[in-house]
Design a protein around this motif. Structure first.
Motif, PDB file in Angstrom:
ATOM      1  N   TYR A 171       6.618  32.651  17.706  1.00 56.63           N
ATOM      2  CA  TYR A 171       5.326  32.193  18.224  1.00 56.63           C
ATOM      3  C   TYR A 171       4.805  33.200  19.252  1.00 56.63           C
ATOM      4  CZ  TYR A 171       7.753  28.119  16.360  1.00 56.63           C
ATOM      5  OH  TYR A 171       8.492  27.279  15.567  1.00 56.63           O
ATOM      6  N   PRO A 172       4.498  34.419  18.815  1.00 53.22           N
ATOM      7  CA  PRO A 172       4.154  35.481  19.775  1.00 53.22           C
ATOM      8  C   PRO A 172       2.900  35.169  20.602  1.00 53.22           C
ATOM      9  CG  PRO A 172       3.693  36.169  17.493  1.00 53.22           C
ATOM     10  CD  PRO A 172       4.488  34.901  17.419  1.00 53.22           C
ATOM     11  N   HIS A 173       1.915  34.512  20.011  1.00 52.49           N
ATOM     12  CA  HIS A 173       0.689  34.261  20.771  1.00 52.49           C
ATOM     13  C   HIS A 173       0.880  33.161  21.799  1.00 52.49           C
ATOM     14  CE1 HIS A 173      -0.719  36.310  17.087  1.00 52.49           C
ATOM     15  NE2 HIS A 173      -1.556  36.895  17.928  1.00 52.49           N
ATOM     16  N   ILE A 174       1.727  32.195  21.474  1.00 51.53           N
ATOM     17  CA  ILE A 174       2.038  31.156  22.473  1.00 51.53           C
ATOM     18  C   ILE A 174       2.738  31.781  23.677  1.00 51.53           C
ATOM     19  CG2 ILE A 174       3.498  29.150  22.940  1.00 51.53           C
ATOM     20  CD1 ILE A 174       2.951  28.139  20.174  1.00 51.53           C
ATOM     21  N   VAL A 175       3.705  32.621  23.413  1.00 60.41           N
ATOM     22  CA  VAL A 175       4.455  33.225  24.518  1.00 60.41           C
ATOM     23  C   VAL A 175       3.564  34.191  25.308  1.00 60.41           C
ATOM     24  CG1 VAL A 175       6.431  34.692  25.096  1.00 60.41           C
ATOM     25  CG2 VAL A 175       6.682  32.875  23.392  1.00 60.41           C
ATOM     26  N   ALA A 176       2.672  34.894  24.613  1.00 56.43           N
ATOM     27  CA  ALA A 176       1.728  35.775  25.331  1.00 56.43           C
ATOM     28  C   ALA A 176       0.814  34.950  26.232  1.00 56.43           C
ATOM     29  CB  ALA A 176       0.909  36.592  24.325  1.00 56.43           C
ATOM     30  N   LEU A 177       0.380  33.800  25.749  1.00 54.90           N
ATOM     31  CA  LEU A 177      -0.464  32.931  26.580  1.00 54.90           C
ATOM     32  C   LEU A 177       0.327  32.418  27.772  1.00 54.90           C
ATOM     33  CD1 LEU A 177      -2.967  31.277  27.243  1.00 54.90           C
ATOM     34  CD2 LEU A 177      -2.273  29.602  25.507  1.00 54.90           C
ATOM     35  N   ARG A 178       1.582  32.012  27.536  1.00 55.72           N
ATOM     36  CA  ARG A 178       2.454  31.576  28.634  1.00 55.72           C
ATOM     37  C   ARG A 178       2.557  32.662  29.711  1.00 55.72           C
ATOM     38  NH1 ARG A 178       6.178  33.881  31.568  1.00 55.72           N
ATOM     39  NH2 ARG A 178       7.163  32.313  32.864  1.00 55.72           N
ATOM     40  N   ASP A 179       2.754  33.901  29.277  1.00 55.29           N
ATOM     41  CA  ASP A 179       2.908  35.009  30.221  1.00 55.29           C
ATOM     42  C   ASP A 179       1.605  35.268  30.987  1.00 55.29           C
ATOM     43  OD1 ASP A 179       5.471  35.219  29.272  1.00 55.29           O
ATOM     44  OD2 ASP A 179       5.121  37.029  28.076  1.00 55.29           O
ATOM     45  N   ALA A 180       0.487  35.163  30.282  1.00 54.81           N
ATOM     46  CA  ALA A 180      -0.809  35.399  30.933  1.00 54.81           C
ATOM     47  C   ALA A 180      -1.094  34.340  31.993  1.00 54.81           C
ATOM     48  CB  ALA A 180      -1.924  35.415  29.880  1.00 54.81           C
ATOM     49  N   VAL A 181      -0.730  33.102  31.678  1.00 55.65           N
ATOM     50  CA  VAL A 181      -0.934  32.027  32.663  1.00 55.65           C
ATOM     51  C   VAL A 181      -0.029  32.257  33.874  1.00 55.65           C
ATOM     52  CG1 VAL A 181      -0.620  29.552  33.098  1.00 55.65           C
ATOM     53  CG2 VAL A 181      -1.780  30.319  31.007  1.00 55.65           C
ATOM     54  N   ALA A 182       1.237  32.598  33.616  1.00 57.32           N
ATOM     55  CA  ALA A 182       2.193  32.794  34.715  1.00 57.32           C
ATOM     56  C   ALA A 182       1.757  33.913  35.652  1.00 57.32           C
ATOM     57  CB  ALA A 182       3.576  33.102  34.146  1.00 57.32           C
ATOM     58  N   ALA A 183       1.004  34.870  35.115  1.00 57.79           N
ATOM     59  CA  ALA A 183       0.586  36.028  35.913  1.00 57.79           C
ATOM     60  C   ALA A 183      -0.700  35.781  36.705  1.00 57.79           C
ATOM     61  CB  ALA A 183       0.390  37.240  34.988  1.00 57.79           C
ATOM     62  N   ARG A 184      -1.341  34.673  36.485  1.00 59.16           N
ATOM     63  CA  ARG A 184      -2.578  34.392  37.232  1.00 59.16           C
ATOM     64  C   ARG A 184      -2.221  34.182  38.705  1.00 59.16           C
ATOM     65  NH1 ARG A 184      -6.962  33.441  34.017  1.00 59.16           N
ATOM     66  NH2 ARG A 184      -8.049  32.503  35.794  1.00 59.16           N
ATOM     67  N   PRO A 185      -2.962  34.781  39.615  1.00 56.54           N
ATOM     68  CA  PRO A 185      -2.576  34.733  41.032  1.00 56.54           C
ATOM     69  C   PRO A 185      -2.372  33.314  41.582  1.00 56.54           C
ATOM     70  CG  PRO A 185      -4.307  36.365  40.695  1.00 56.54           C
ATOM     71  CD  PRO A 185      -4.122  35.665  39.384  1.00 56.54           C
ATOM     72  N   ASN A 186      -3.272  32.408  41.269  1.00 56.16           N
ATOM     73  CA  ASN A 186      -3.132  31.066  41.836  1.00 56.16           C
ATOM     74  C   ASN A 186      -1.935  30.324  41.246  1.00 56.16           C
ATOM     75  OD1 ASN A 186      -5.413  31.636  43.280  1.00 56.16           O
ATOM     76  ND2 ASN A 186      -6.778  30.356  42.035  1.00 56.16           N
TER      77      ASN A 186
END
Lengths: 245, 245
Positions: free
Chosen positions: B200-215
């Motif tokens: 599920y590469p796009h799910i994990v990419a989305l997870r990573d993008a959310v985790a990297a958001r400053p807030n």
């Protein structure tokens, strides 16, 4: 243009909560999976939407509703969307979120009812999980059903507009869903629900009021209302029932 | 006025989906049950709302949100209500129902995760239903988790605006909830989710993008983010895990 309702043929299931709203409002709708292949309807038309590898935002599971270009999945979501259009939602916007919260609690109850006969795996036969189903049903009837019904009774009693309706002072789709819950529980667990009116008088009064509405009565007498059966959510397996309340 | 979030103290649970939205938006909120009795907060303040025998429309269960006079129950309902106010909902109104449908499918997954450790009775201890929990978990990991994650991956791939978001072309609360689902599944089932990114590469990419958001990153590093534990929805019982996918 008529609404298109997509749900499995042969059972009431979760689609029935949507049907009751459409029927009460006398809205034009097509029950797609029950239609004929020659009319581009039928189960194949539904599976094409579910299995699409190109459509934007495919649904996870039935029921879903098509209104023009918009495809709306999930029972409570469909009702939240349809409610104002069918004049079956509270007029007050805040109360619409209250109604949605109540409908989602009904959805939680429906899921728990499903799990009384399928506690281990929805993909396995009931017969392969009968022992566990007995244990889960016993807990459901002893603890969960009274908790949910006690809550809905309390919502009616504490409704500032009176105990005739779940939210506000007019009929909403939540009231129709309460009717369906009572019908389903009585079908699945006739012994355990025998004295329902003694414990939850306002719920049963609401059920009776909904059943007496002309459009609902006409629907219930029509061939469109399929009987409950053992492929739906509410199933009557005598060994799961008990003479409770 | 600050939002009041009501949820059990000591666990992330369903309240966490709401917290992530409030934290991302830097909205002012009070986590009521975690507050002090001397401030009229704490678990007693929450139980008073749940147990009220006079309030209009009491909630069935936490989480619920108080915004002024309005009390809104059910996780997906809270997020549907908050989304536009926090700029975490799609701008298009039709897409808001799409987002709500996705969130309700996430809620269904969360319920199934809960039932992996409590398949018979939520009121009984895990230890009293461990055998059934093993059977349900095996089915969950073999069939249900792949079905849900495969679906979410497909929604991302088929999003006409690109696979960065679940609905539309901007961050929504659904994206934040996908992050939480991945975190929770990885905590509960580290072996079965070891190769999640391969499937599920796009799910994990989305997870990573959310985790990297400053807030979000600031929130995750704060004491407000409680660690996962075995009183929540996502519990790590090694005997329920397996080396699957």
């Amino acid at each position: 243009m008529a609404y298109e309702l997509y749900y499995w043929d042969g059972l009431q299931g979760r689609g029935e909560f949507v049907r009751l709203a459409l029927e009460e409002a006398q809205a034009a709708y097509v029950d797609v999976a029950r239609g004929e292949k020659t009319d581009s309807l039928g189960i194949g038309a539904m599976m094409a939407k579910l299995d699409s590898r190109s459509d934007a935002y495919p649904p996870f599971a039935p029921p879903f509703l098509k209104d023009g270009d918009l495809l709306i999945p999930q029972t409570a979501n469909i009702l939240f969307y349809l409610g104002p259009k069918l004049s079956l939602a509270p007029r007050d916007e805040g109360l619409r979120y209250v109604a949605n919260g109540l409908q989602l609690t009904i959805a939680d109850l429906v899921t728990e009812v499903h799990d009384t006969h399928h506690p281990i795996a929805s993909g396995l036969y009931y017969e392969d999980q009968k022992g566990e189903a007995k244990a889960r049903s016993a807990d459901f009837l002893a603890h969960r059903m009274p908790k949910f019904l006690g809550y809905f009774e309390r919502v009616l009693v504490q409704n500032p507009s009176g105990p005739q309706h779940m939210a506000g002072d007019t009929l909403t789709y939540v009231d129709l869903s309460i009717f369906q819950i009572v019908e389903g529980l009585r079908y699945a667990f006739p012994k355990a629900t025998k004295h329902l009116a003694d414990h939850y008088p306002h719920i049963v009064a609401l059920r009776d009021a909904v059943a007496a509405r002309p459009n609902i009565a006409a629907y219930l007498a029509s061939p469109r209302r399929l009987p409950f059966n053992e492929t739906g959510i509410f199933r009557h397996y005598p060994e799961l029932d008990r003479s409770a309340r």
